[in-house]
Design a protein around this motif. Structure first.
Motif, PDB file in Angstrom:
ATOM      1  N   ALA A  15       0.823  -1.213   0.000  1.00 44.57           N
ATOM      2  CA  ALA A  15       0.000   0.000   0.000  1.00 44.57           C
ATOM      3  C   ALA A  15       0.855   1.260   0.000  1.00 44.57           C
ATOM      4  O   ALA A  15       0.514   2.235  -0.672  1.00 44.57           O
ATOM      5  CB  ALA A  15      -0.940   0.001   1.205  1.00 44.57           C
ATOM      6  N   ASP A  16       1.966   1.271   0.727  1.00 44.57           N
ATOM      7  CA  ASP A  16       2.804   2.471   0.793  1.00 44.57           C
ATOM      8  C   ASP A  16       3.459   2.775  -0.554  1.00 44.57           C
ATOM      9  O   ASP A  16       3.472   3.926  -0.995  1.00 44.57           O
ATOM     10  CB  ASP A  16       3.873   2.331   1.878  1.00 44.57           C
ATOM     11  CG  ASP A  16       3.280   2.345   3.286  1.00 44.57           C
ATOM     12  OD1 ASP A  16       2.167   2.882   3.465  1.00 44.57           O
ATOM     13  OD2 ASP A  16       3.928   1.798   4.198  1.00 44.57           O
ATOM     14  N   THR A  18       2.444   1.808  -3.495  1.00 43.20           N
ATOM     15  CA  THR A  18       1.382   2.159  -4.432  1.00 43.20           C
ATOM     16  C   THR A  18       0.911   3.583  -4.189  1.00 43.20           C
ATOM     17  O   THR A  18       0.707   4.356  -5.137  1.00 43.20           O
ATOM     18  CB  THR A  18       0.225   1.155  -4.324  1.00 43.20           C
ATOM     19  OG1 THR A  18       0.745  -0.146  -4.614  1.00 43.20           O
ATOM     20  CG2 THR A  18      -0.897   1.481  -5.290  1.00 43.20           C
ATOM     21  N   THR A  19       0.744   3.960  -2.924  1.00 43.10           N
ATOM     22  CA  THR A  19       0.342   5.323  -2.585  1.00 43.10           C
ATOM     23  C   THR A  19       1.386   6.321  -3.068  1.00 43.10           C
ATOM     24  O   THR A  19       1.045   7.350  -3.662  1.00 43.10           O
ATOM     25  CB  THR A  19       0.117   5.457  -1.068  1.00 43.10           C
ATOM     26  OG1 THR A  19      -0.944   4.569  -0.698  1.00 43.10           O
ATOM     27  CG2 THR A  19      -0.246   6.881  -0.684  1.00 43.10           C
ATOM     28  N   TYR A  22       0.977   6.664  -7.045  1.00 43.27           N
ATOM     29  CA  TYR A  22      -0.212   7.350  -7.555  1.00 43.27           C
ATOM     30  C   TYR A  22      -0.331   8.782  -7.038  1.00 43.27           C
ATOM     31  O   TYR A  22      -0.863   9.641  -7.741  1.00 43.27           O
ATOM     32  CB  TYR A  22      -1.467   6.525  -7.270  1.00 43.27           C
ATOM     33  CG  TYR A  22      -1.539   5.339  -8.206  1.00 43.27           C
ATOM     34  CD1 TYR A  22      -2.092   5.465  -9.474  1.00 43.27           C
ATOM     35  CD2 TYR A  22      -0.987   4.117  -7.857  1.00 43.27           C
ATOM     36  CE1 TYR A  22      -2.117   4.402 -10.363  1.00 43.27           C
ATOM     37  CE2 TYR A  22      -1.003   3.038  -8.741  1.00 43.27           C
ATOM     38  CZ  TYR A  22      -1.566   3.194  -9.985  1.00 43.27           C
ATOM     39  OH  TYR A  22      -1.566   2.148 -10.877  1.00 43.27           O
ATOM     40  N   VAL A  23       0.198   9.066  -5.842  1.00 37.59           N
ATOM     41  CA  VAL A  23       0.111  10.419  -5.290  1.00 37.59           C
ATOM     42  C   VAL A  23       1.323  11.261  -5.693  1.00 37.59           C
ATOM     43  O   VAL A  23       1.177  12.355  -6.238  1.00 37.59           O
ATOM     44  CB  VAL A  23      -0.058  10.370  -3.751  1.00 37.59           C
ATOM     45  CG1 VAL A  23       0.017  11.762  -3.145  1.00 37.59           C
ATOM     46  CG2 VAL A  23      -1.380   9.695  -3.396  1.00 37.59           C
ATOM     47  N   LEU A  30      -4.843  11.815  -2.462  1.00 38.08           N
ATOM     48  CA  LEU A  30      -5.182  10.696  -1.587  1.00 38.08           C
ATOM     49  C   LEU A  30      -6.437  11.025  -0.801  1.00 38.08           C
ATOM     50  O   LEU A  30      -6.545  12.095  -0.200  1.00 38.08           O
ATOM     51  CB  LEU A  30      -4.020  10.409  -0.629  1.00 38.08           C
ATOM     52  CG  LEU A  30      -4.240   9.267   0.367  1.00 38.08           C
ATOM     53  CD1 LEU A  30      -4.418   7.939  -0.362  1.00 38.08           C
ATOM     54  CD2 LEU A  30      -3.064   9.198   1.325  1.00 38.08           C
ATOM     55  N   THR A  32      -9.068   9.271   2.140  1.00 38.79           N
ATOM     56  CA  THR A  32      -9.355   8.181   3.063  1.00 38.79           C
ATOM     57  C   THR A  32     -10.845   8.231   3.352  1.00 38.79           C
ATOM     58  O   THR A  32     -11.400   9.299   3.610  1.00 38.79           O
ATOM     59  CB  THR A  32      -8.544   8.328   4.362  1.00 38.79           C
ATOM     60  OG1 THR A  32      -7.148   8.357   4.020  1.00 38.79           O
ATOM     61  CG2 THR A  32      -8.793   7.163   5.305  1.00 38.79           C
ATOM     62  N   LYS A  38      -8.573   3.591   1.318  1.00 39.74           N
ATOM     63  CA  LYS A  38      -7.851   4.622   0.571  1.00 39.74           C
ATOM     64  C   LYS A  38      -8.277   4.623  -0.883  1.00 39.74           C
ATOM     65  O   LYS A  38      -8.603   3.586  -1.455  1.00 39.74           O
ATOM     66  CB  LYS A  38      -6.340   4.392   0.640  1.00 39.74           C
ATOM     67  CG  LYS A  38      -5.750   4.623   1.999  1.00 39.74           C
ATOM     68  CD  LYS A  38      -4.242   4.460   1.973  1.00 39.74           C
ATOM     69  CE  LYS A  38      -3.662   4.737   3.341  1.00 39.74           C
ATOM     70  NZ  LYS A  38      -2.202   4.618   3.336  1.00 39.74           N
ATOM     71  N   PHE A  40      -7.290   6.979  -4.710  1.00 35.87           N
ATOM     72  CA  PHE A  40      -6.496   7.985  -5.417  1.00 35.87           C
ATOM     73  C   PHE A  40      -7.446   8.717  -6.353  1.00 35.87           C
ATOM     74  O   PHE A  40      -8.035   8.111  -7.249  1.00 35.87           O
ATOM     75  CB  PHE A  40      -5.350   7.319  -6.180  1.00 35.87           C
ATOM     76  CG  PHE A  40      -4.579   6.351  -5.334  1.00 35.87           C
ATOM     77  CD1 PHE A  40      -3.920   6.768  -4.189  1.00 35.87           C
ATOM     78  CD2 PHE A  40      -4.517   5.002  -5.663  1.00 35.87           C
ATOM     79  CE1 PHE A  40      -3.216   5.881  -3.390  1.00 35.87           C
ATOM     80  CE2 PHE A  40      -3.819   4.099  -4.882  1.00 35.87           C
ATOM     81  CZ  PHE A  40      -3.169   4.537  -3.741  1.00 35.87           C
ATOM     82  N   LEU A  49      -8.171   1.527  -3.503  1.00 34.43           N
ATOM     83  CA  LEU A  49      -7.045   0.638  -3.235  1.00 34.43           C
ATOM     84  C   LEU A  49      -7.483  -0.544  -2.389  1.00 34.43           C
ATOM     85  O   LEU A  49      -8.089  -0.365  -1.333  1.00 34.43           O
ATOM     86  CB  LEU A  49      -5.929   1.412  -2.519  1.00 34.43           C
ATOM     87  CG  LEU A  49      -4.706   0.608  -2.100  1.00 34.43           C
ATOM     88  CD1 LEU A  49      -3.981   0.032  -3.322  1.00 34.43           C
ATOM     89  CD2 LEU A  49      -3.766   1.474  -1.276  1.00 34.43           C
TER      90      LEU A  49
END
Length: 125
Positions: A15-16, A18-19, A22-23, A30, A32, A38, A40, A49
């Protein structure tokens, strides 16, 4: 019967990472929501996600990382996108090349996200 795509779901292994992609690399926002889920966001769309093995129900029959091939239309000239990708050190695997998009000709570059999904970033020509 259908008007547009609202969101799609991306299954990832990390997840980190990928975040970050995309961010920070693609410039999405992002969000939440729900119980810590999460997404994007960009334009009027979002990518939800899921993390492999921790997917939310209902989910795809066989959710797997790395199975997507996505094309995004850039909000700025493609040469600026290429310069940004070079600044952040994200490799372009092909392009710029001419392709055919949903509404006509596009000029595209290709890269891969952390799960090796194919990401095409394009400008209309």
């Amino acid at each position: 019967m259908l008007d547009h795509l609202d969101h799609l779901v991306l299954t990832a292994t990390d997840a980190d990472a990928t975040t970050h992609f995309y961010v920070e690399v693609l410039g999405m926002r992002l969000e939440t929501f729900g119980n810590g889920r999460k997404a994007f966001c960009f334009g009027n769309q979002k990518i939800n996600l899921h993390v492999r093995g921790q997917e939310f129900e209902p989910k795809a029959h066989l959710p797997v990382p790395g199975a997507l091939d996505l094309c995004f239309i850039a909000s700025q000239p493609l040469d600026e996108v290429v310069a940004h990708l070079q600044r952040v050190g994200w490799p372009i695997i092909e392009g710029p090349v001419m392709r055919t998009g949903a509404t006509g000709p596009i000029r595209s570059v290709y890269l891969r996200d952390p799960d090796l999904n194919l990401i095409e970033i394009s400008e209309l020509v």
